[in-house]
Design a protein around this motif. Sequence first.
Motif, mmCIF file in Angstrom:
data_model
loop_
_atom_site.group_PDB
_atom_site.id
_atom_site.type_symbol
_atom_site.label_atom_id
_atom_site.label_comp_id
_atom_site.label_asym_id
_atom_site.label_seq_id
_atom_site.Cartn_x
_atom_site.Cartn_y
_atom_site.Cartn_z
ATOM 1 N N GLY A 150 75.335 59.822 82.789
ATOM 2 C CA GLY A 150 74.985 59.614 84.180
ATOM 3 C C GLY A 150 75.852 60.417 85.118
ATOM 4 O O GLY A 150 75.934 60.123 86.295
ATOM 5 N N GLY A 151 76.550 61.396 84.601
ATOM 6 C CA GLY A 151 77.443 62.191 85.427
ATOM 7 C C GLY A 151 78.881 61.829 85.118
ATOM 8 O O GLY A 151 79.172 60.947 84.311
ATOM 9 N N GLU A 152 79.793 62.506 85.770
ATOM 10 C CA GLU A 152 81.219 62.292 85.504
ATOM 11 C C GLU A 152 81.684 60.884 85.821
ATOM 12 O O GLU A 152 82.532 60.335 85.126
ATOM 13 C CB GLU A 152 82.047 63.297 86.310
ATOM 14 N N SER A 153 81.156 60.284 86.859
ATOM 15 C CA SER A 153 81.637 58.973 87.300
ATOM 16 C C SER A 153 80.731 57.822 86.896
ATOM 17 O O SER A 153 80.962 56.691 87.290
ATOM 18 C CB SER A 153 81.784 58.963 88.825
ATOM 19 N N CYS A 154 79.691 58.097 86.131
ATOM 20 C CA CYS A 154 78.726 57.061 85.760
ATOM 21 C C CYS A 154 78.543 57.010 84.249
ATOM 22 O O CYS A 154 78.592 58.030 83.582
ATOM 23 C CB CYS A 154 77.360 57.347 86.398
#
Length: 94
Positions: free
Chosen positions: A3-7
């Motif tokens: 979900g991306g770097e932060s997810c």
Amino acid sequence: EEGGESCTYLPLFERTAAELPANGGLDYCGLRFFTWLCTLCLDIHVLHRDLCEIQRERNLGVTVDLVHLGPRAATLLAEMVSDFVCFAGAASAK
């Protein structure tokens, strides 16, 4: 999935869908949900019934009232969150 770097994606939908019968579960019905929700309160707090028993009686595989997770699905979610938190904690300690 990512979900991306932060997810981080937790596959609760996929895991609970796998618990449904091959031909699908019960269709959502607002009146049935409301009735089951109200009687669930009575079953739990007055009659002290077990959630697994209620779920079996209602012939539901994932939820106890067509919306709220039953014990097995709740355990799956708790395990996914625990694994995520433990993994994230171990990764940040490096």
